[in-house]
Design an enzyme around this catalytic site. Structure first.
Site, PDB file in Angstrom:
ATOM      1  N   ASN A 146       0.849  -1.201   0.000  1.00  0.00           N
ATOM      2  CA  ASN A 146       0.000   0.000   0.000  1.00  0.00           C
ATOM      3  C   ASN A 146       0.879   1.242   0.000  1.00  0.00           C
ATOM      4  OD1 ASN A 146       0.475   0.860   2.856  1.00  0.00           O
ATOM      5  ND2 ASN A 146      -0.371  -1.187   3.234  1.00  0.00           N
ATOM      6  N   ALA A 197       1.237   1.567  11.642  1.00  0.00           N
ATOM      7  CA  ALA A 197       1.473   0.829  10.393  1.00  0.00           C
ATOM      8  C   ALA A 197       0.183   0.606   9.613  1.00  0.00           C
ATOM      9  CB  ALA A 197       2.121  -0.520  10.709  1.00  0.00           C
ATOM     10  N   ASP A 220      -4.306  -6.159   4.944  1.00  0.00           N
ATOM     11  CA  ASP A 220      -5.377  -6.973   5.528  1.00  0.00           C
ATOM     12  C   ASP A 220      -5.269  -8.426   5.086  1.00  0.00           C
ATOM     13  OD1 ASP A 220      -6.726  -4.963   6.985  1.00  0.00           O
ATOM     14  OD2 ASP A 220      -7.420  -4.113   5.081  1.00  0.00           O
ATOM     15  N   PRO A 240      -3.422 -11.489  10.683  1.00  0.00           N
ATOM     16  CA  PRO A 240      -3.822 -11.217  12.068  1.00  0.00           C
ATOM     17  C   PRO A 240      -3.950  -9.713  12.288  1.00  0.00           C
ATOM     18  CG  PRO A 240      -1.489 -11.783  11.941  1.00  0.00           C
ATOM     19  CD  PRO A 240      -2.063 -12.030  10.577  1.00  0.00           C
ATOM     20  N   ASP A 241      -4.906  -9.294  13.120  1.00  0.00           N
ATOM     21  CA  ASP A 241      -5.021  -7.871  13.481  1.00  0.00           C
ATOM     22  C   ASP A 241      -4.142  -7.647  14.710  1.00  0.00           C
ATOM     23  OD1 ASP A 241      -5.824  -5.362  14.552  1.00  0.00           O
ATOM     24  OD2 ASP A 241      -7.597  -5.468  13.264  1.00  0.00           O
ATOM     25  N   PHE A 280      -4.469   3.871  14.649  1.00  0.00           N
ATOM     26  CA  PHE A 280      -4.741   4.887  13.635  1.00  0.00           C
ATOM     27  C   PHE A 280      -5.889   4.412  12.752  1.00  0.00           C
ATOM     28  CE2 PHE A 280      -1.820   8.536  12.978  1.00  0.00           C
ATOM     29  CZ  PHE A 280      -1.149   8.453  14.180  1.00  0.00           C
TER      30      PHE A 280
HETATM   31  O1  C5P Z   1      -8.784  -2.053  10.425  1.00  0.00           O
HETATM   32  P1  C5P Z   1      -7.813  -0.997  10.027  1.00  0.00           P
HETATM   33  O2  C5P Z   1      -6.696  -1.521   9.178  1.00  0.00           O
HETATM   34  O3  C5P Z   1      -8.441   0.224   9.450  1.00  0.00           O
HETATM   35  O4  C5P Z   1      -7.180  -0.532  11.418  1.00  0.00           O
HETATM   36  C1  C5P Z   1      -6.156   0.387  11.498  1.00  0.00           C
HETATM   37  C2  C5P Z   1      -5.434   0.262  12.814  1.00  0.00           C
HETATM   38  O5  C5P Z   1      -5.232  -1.109  13.169  1.00  0.00           O
HETATM   39  C3  C5P Z   1      -4.052   0.834  12.726  1.00  0.00           C
HETATM   40  O6  C5P Z   1      -3.688   1.283  14.011  1.00  0.00           O
HETATM   41  C4  C5P Z   1      -3.226  -0.362  12.285  1.00  0.00           C
HETATM   42  O7  C5P Z   1      -1.848  -0.206  12.620  1.00  0.00           O
HETATM   43  C5  C5P Z   1      -3.879  -1.473  13.065  1.00  0.00           C
HETATM   44  N1  C5P Z   1      -3.845  -2.766  12.369  1.00  0.00           N
HETATM   45  C6  C5P Z   1      -3.085  -3.807  12.896  1.00  0.00           C
HETATM   46  N2  C5P Z   1      -3.073  -5.032  12.266  1.00  0.00           N
HETATM   47  C7  C5P Z   1      -3.816  -5.253  11.161  1.00  0.00           C
HETATM   48  C8  C5P Z   1      -4.602  -4.207  10.632  1.00  0.00           C
HETATM   49  C9  C5P Z   1      -4.579  -2.988  11.263  1.00  0.00           C
HETATM   50  O8  C5P Z   1      -2.406  -3.597  13.901  1.00  0.00           O
HETATM   51  N3  C5P Z   1      -3.779  -6.433  10.584  1.00  0.00           N
END
Ligand code: C5P
Length: 395
Positions: free
Chosen positions: A208, A272, A276, A304-305, A323
């Site tokens: 990205n 970061a 996704d 993983p989130d 963020f």
């Molecule tokens: O869901 P989204 O990507 O919009 O969420 C953004 C926030 O979640 C940011 O703080 C990003 O660093 C974090 N994030 C994460 N791991 C992911 C996706 C997002 O830590 N896989």
């Protein structure tokens, strides 16, 4: 900054108004300010304003007989812990570099044995002119600390380097020069920044537009405030900020592992732009383009989130910040994201323009108690403002 005395020289530039905010911040931090206003400075701002904000008399002339009987210019600098020139115009920088003492400001800059912080602010071409750059180099070799100006839109209608840094960033520089331990001394701050790259095959990847600039600026600002900083960074074209431990990763899963390895932390700021999705299987050989067939075969699985995982982990930092880069309904999405991810704050920014990769940013801090919107600023200034609020929250 308790009990520290700042002698503030206000030069003749449009940024003189920012000296007002600086006085307010220094005083809020417990410092004392005495102002010297140059003749040029007085065209932009009045002595009355500076006197009211500093609650001290303002000095404007070398030829004030009462003060000169007491060698006022010597006395002024003798009483100070630090001399700050804000704004430092091209003319004032030139006079300082040449050792000219033709007004009160220039005379006491020549007479002082205290450390001097100069904050240049001027039109971009005046800043980039060989004469100004020569003067800045001379001043630096004379021991003056010259802060780099910010880039951005200028009062003269042009765009470029030459803006006075935001007052929060100036305050942090003053604190550092006074040898203050910093507002985050003893804290461990974990920051994630940049994009992640998810390989498709040996030559291709999913990525990205994140440049990493905002995350790097936050890591640098936290380090300036005395924190131990671990910056887990995806692939970016940026130098490691001074005093920051950088852990370089490529993929989301590597980032997640590096974050876990860096714990415990008092604060985590997840800037970061994590991909996704990743490829279910990375092809060991370069994939061939066979009439689009291979494109249909890009089977993706979710990454993983990292933020949401950290929110429910046993090692959850006391302050967890995410963020939200959005292109519409920025605040509504950010508020929902704060709850969904279990973060304490979500910093929302509208990335519909050229924010990603650009040098400026407009952010909204979404907390349980409500939203605080900051004006559009340089990413370094956004970072300084955020770090200031983080320090407030940890107090
Ligand atoms: O869901 P989204 O990507 O919009 O969420 C953004 C926030 O979640 C940011 O703080 C990003 O660093 C974090 N994030 C994460 N791991 C992911 C996706 C997002 O830590 N896989």
């Amino acid at each position: 900054m308790h009990g520290k005395r700042i002698l503030l020289i206000v030069g003749g530039g449009i940024a003189a108004y920012k000296a007002c905010e600086l006085i307010r911040l220094i005083r809020k931090a417990g410092g004392e300010v005495t102002c010297v206003l140059t003749e040029g400075g007085a065209k932009f701002i009045t002595a009355m304003t500076l006197a009211a904000l500093s609650e001290n008399p303002v000095h404007t002339t070398l030829w004030d007989l009462k003060n000169e009987a007491e060698m006022g210019h010597i006395q002024l600098s003798r009483a100070a812990d630090l001399v700050v020139v804000c704004p430092a115009t091209a003319d004032l920088l030139a006079r300082m570099a040449a050792g000219i003492a033709d007004d009160l400001a220039a005379t006491l800059l020549l007479a002082t044995d205290k450390r001097v912080l100069a904050l240049p602010s001027m039109n971009v071409r005046m800043w980039q002119h060989a004469a100004t750059q020569r003067n800045v180099a001379t001043l630096r070799s004379d021991g003056v600390t010259v802060m780099e100006p910010d880039e951005g839109a200028m009062a003269c209608g042009e765009y470029g380097l030459g803006r006075l840094p935001e007052p929060e960033a100036v305050l942090a520089a003053i604190g550092a020069m006074l040898g203050e331990p910093g507002r985050l001394a003893g804290r461990h701050v974990l920051v994630t920044a940049g994009p992640t790259h998810e390989p498709i095959d040996p030559v291709r990847y999913i990525a990205n537009r994140s440049s990493g600039r905002q995350g790097y600026a936050i890591a640098a600002a936290a380090a300036k405030q005395g924190a131990r900083v671990t910056l887990v960074s995806g692939p970016v074209a940026l130098d490691a900020p001074k005093g920051v431990d950088v852990v370089a990763v490529e993929t989301a899963r590597q980032m997640a592992a590096a974050v876990t390895a860096a714990l415990p932390a008092d604060v985590a700021v997840m800037v970061a732009a994590v991909a996704d999705w990743r490829m279910d299987k990375v092809s060991p050989q370069k994939r061939k383009k066979v009439d689009g067939l291979e494109i249909d075969n890009l089977l993706l699985v979710q990454n993983p989130d990292i933020l949401a995982g950290l929110a429910v982990s046993a090692a959850r930092p006391a302050l967890l910040i995410g963020f939200a880069a959005e292109t519409e309904d920025v605040l509504a999405h950010a508020a929902a994201k704060r709850l969904r991810k279990g973060a304490d704050w979500i910093i929302a920014n509208d990335v519909s323009g050229d924010v990603m990769g650009g040098s400026r940013n407009t952010v909204h801090i979404c907390r349980e108690s409500g939203v605080e919107s900051l004006p559009e600023m340089d990413k370094d200034a956004v970072a300084a403002a955020l770090v200031d609020r983080i320090a407030d929250a940890l107090r």
